[in-house]
Structure formats: C-alpha cells, structure tokens
Design an enzyme around this catalytic site. Structure first.
Site, short mmCIF file in Angstrom:
data_model
loop_
_atom_site.label_atom_id
_atom_site.label_comp_id
_atom_site.label_asym_id
_atom_site.label_seq_id
_atom_site.Cartn_x
_atom_site.Cartn_y
_atom_site.Cartn_z
N HIS A 99 16.86 0.97 -26.16
CA HIS A 99 17.86 0.84 -25.09
C HIS A 99 19.29 0.99 -25.61
O HIS A 99 20.21 1.20 -24.82
CB HIS A 99 17.69 -0.48 -24.35
CG HIS A 99 18.14 -1.70 -25.12
ND1 HIS A 99 17.26 -2.50 -25.79
CD2 HIS A 99 19.37 -2.22 -25.32
CE1 HIS A 99 17.93 -3.49 -26.37
NE2 HIS A 99 19.21 -3.34 -26.10
N ASP A 153 10.50 -0.60 -27.36
CA ASP A 153 11.97 -0.64 -27.48
C ASP A 153 12.41 -0.33 -28.91
O ASP A 153 13.28 -1.00 -29.48
CB ASP A 153 12.51 -2.01 -27.04
CG ASP A 153 14.00 -1.98 -26.74
OD1 ASP A 153 14.53 -0.87 -26.49
OD2 ASP A 153 14.64 -3.04 -26.78
N GLY A 166 25.44 -7.07 -28.48
CA GLY A 166 25.79 -6.03 -29.45
C GLY A 166 25.01 -6.12 -30.74
O GLY A 166 24.98 -5.17 -31.52
N ASN A 167 24.37 -7.26 -31.00
CA ASN A 167 23.53 -7.40 -32.19
C ASN A 167 22.14 -6.82 -31.97
O ASN A 167 21.32 -6.79 -32.89
CB ASN A 167 23.41 -8.86 -32.60
CG ASN A 167 24.63 -9.35 -33.36
OD1 ASN A 167 25.61 -8.63 -33.49
ND2 ASN A 167 24.58 -10.57 -33.84
N SER A 168 21.86 -6.40 -30.75
CA SER A 168 20.55 -5.83 -30.44
C SER A 168 20.29 -4.61 -31.33
O SER A 168 21.13 -3.72 -31.46
CB SER A 168 20.50 -5.42 -28.97
OG SER A 168 19.19 -5.23 -28.54
N GLY A 214 -3.19 1.90 -20.89
CA GLY A 214 -2.45 1.57 -19.67
C GLY A 214 -2.58 0.16 -19.16
O GLY A 214 -2.58 -0.06 -17.95
#
Length: 307
Positions: free
Chosen positions: A54, A84, A160-162, A215
């Site tokens: 992301h 992610d 912001g540390n993501s 799925g």
C-alpha cells in the site's frame, strides 16, 4: 537492555530506507500531485528493497532515500496485495541487507524493535520504538481486505513507519510493520518475515511472485471456536470468507466450514494449510478434509495462481 537496544539500532539503521511515492490526479481538469511516505528495508545487496504494497501501489514515481541521504529512483519488481508486500529495485549494489529471521519461531512476550524512516529526506535518520510481541496469528479486516496470520506488537507504529522492519534482539527482521488500528492504544501489526522470504525466493526463481491460491480466508481454530462448533480439539481453519468464482467456491466450500486436514493429514492452522498448498503447487489438486454441520466430508480443490 538499554545498551543492547542502542547497539542494535547502530547495527541495522543503514539497512532501513525512506520511501516517497508520487502520483498525479486529475481533478476538474487540474493535475495535482499526491504524495505518500513510508519505510522499507534492504533485503539484497544488489538493490532489492521490501516495503508494504500500500506504500507504493498505484504511484507513478517512487524514490528511495538511503541512510547516506542519497535519493534513488526505484522501480517495482512485483507486488503481493494479499500479504501487503512489495519489492522494489534500485540501481545500486554493495548495499547492506538486513538479516532475515524465522517468524515461525516467535513467542508471545518476546522483545522487539520497530524501526521506520518516513522522513529520511527531512529528519535524516530512522526512528525506533521498543516493545514486545503481544499476539501471534492475528487476523485483521481493514478497508475491505483481510490480512491473516499477523504479528501483534505493542511497539508503537507511527504513521509513515509502515513498511519498516520489526526486529528481534539478535538484529534480525522478523516482520514488516504494516498497520495500526485507529483509536486503539498501542496496537501495531507486522507481516511475518517468512512471507517475505517465500516471496523473495519466488522472485529469484521466476522473476515475480507466484502464490498458490484456492480463494478462502480463515481463522485458526482456538479453544473457544472449537467448543462453539463441537470440535474435539482446537485445531484447523475456520473459513470466514470464500472468494466468489474461486476454486473453493466452485468446489462448494462455504463460510462456516472448518478445514481440519489436507489429504488425510491433520493441520493445526492457517500456517499449515498455506504450507500444504505451496508443497502441492499451482495446477495440482488437494483434498480438503472439512468439518461441517457435525460431519466430515472430503472435497477436491484445484490450486490456482493467486489473482
């Protein structure tokens, strides 16, 4: 302990980077730049950086700021939105990769350090927070997505540390910090580093990430779930969502079913199920041993590549 944390910071800080991503949006015939900030860390000395999907997905221009302050244009190697995870390539070599640990060996209560570098261009260095692993195997639903098997920590994960690393006291990355729950005090999450190691091996072998997929989304069966469903022991995967049109949906699998085994062998949870799918491989069939409505039945499912 304080000395140990200081030493670890000095040891790993040159492997942590800042990531700036920019895209241009058209609004009422006016083109406006929109930027995002995140963190990442080096996993290969040949210029491979890992971060959250992301942080970079949908952006046109991505810049990586190294610990030296140098800004380098990056390209996306591949993205895995399900976990992610995103891998970037920068035209540099002889970089300092962060050693990768084994997230399957983690224990609740273990000390960890979260490091991020969201403002590398401005503040000039990574920031550090300290805490413990407060939970394992967590599932998080956010913005229409379900993230499975996350590490939960009380080490503060600042905006912001993501994409930055979660590190153990040996200086090894054991996760990628990825999310905060709004309005919850001191709760952060990280993707297990073994998912990064698997994805990296796929990139080295195929040039992109190939993930076997049927799925389904599920929860590890804990003692409470086992009691409510009448299971003899807390083991297996409770299915909470089946993707329409997926192999599982075509096989008649529904939310509420419990996968208690594959090919006649018991599984303990999501980790075991994922490992079995990877062992079988894309294009093969696997038999899911399902518990539903007090009975057990076997269902054959074809494994496909994740969309």
């Amino acid at each position: 302990m304080q000395k140990r944390v200081i030493e670890l910071y000095e040891k790993v800080k040159d492997s942590v980077v800042s990531i700036t991503a920019v895209k241009i949006l058209d609004f009422l015939f006016i083109r406006e730049p929109v930027s995002g900030l995140g963190s990442g860390f080096i996993v290969d000395e040949r210029g491979i950086v890992v971060t959250n999907a992301h942080v970079v997905e949908g952006y046109e221009h991505i810049t990586v700021t190294l610990s030296s302050g140098e800004n380098v244009e990056a390209t996306i190697i591949d993205i895995d939105p399900h976990y992610d995870i995103a891998f970037l390539k920068i035209p540099r070599d002889n970089l300092k990769p962060l050693p990768l640990g084994d997230s399957d060996e983690l224990k609740v209560g273990q000390f960890v350090i979260a490091i991020g570098n969201p403002f590398g261009q401005v503040l000039g260095g990574p920031s550090l927070t300290f805490g413990v692993i407060s939970g394992l195997g967590r599932n998080l639903r956010t913005e229409g997505k379900i993230y499975e098997n996350l590490i939960q920590t009380d080490a503060p994960v600042n905006p912001g540390n993501s994409g930055g690393p979660l590190i153990d006291l040996e200086g090894k990355a054991i996760g990628i910090t990825t999310a905060m729950i709004p309005f919850a005090q001191g709760i952060g999450f990280a993707i297990p580093i073994n998912e990064v190691k698997y994805s990296l091996s796929q990139i080295e072998k195929y040039g992109r990430i190939l993930r076997p997929w049927i799925g389904i989304y599920g929860l590890d069966v804990n003692p409470v779930i086992a009691y409510q469903l009448g299971l003899s022991k807390p083991a297996g995967v409770l299915i909470i969502r089946v993707v329409p049109g997926s192999p599982a949906a075509r096989a008649g699998i529904r939310p509420g079913h419990v996968v208690i085994g594959t090919d006649g062998k018991e599984i303990q949870g999501i980790g075991d199920l994922v490992a079995k799918l990877r062992e079988k491989g894309i294009g093969q069939e696997i038999t899911l041993n399902l518990y539903a409505q007090g009975g057990i039945r076997n269902v054959r499912v074809r494994i496909e590549e994740a969309p």
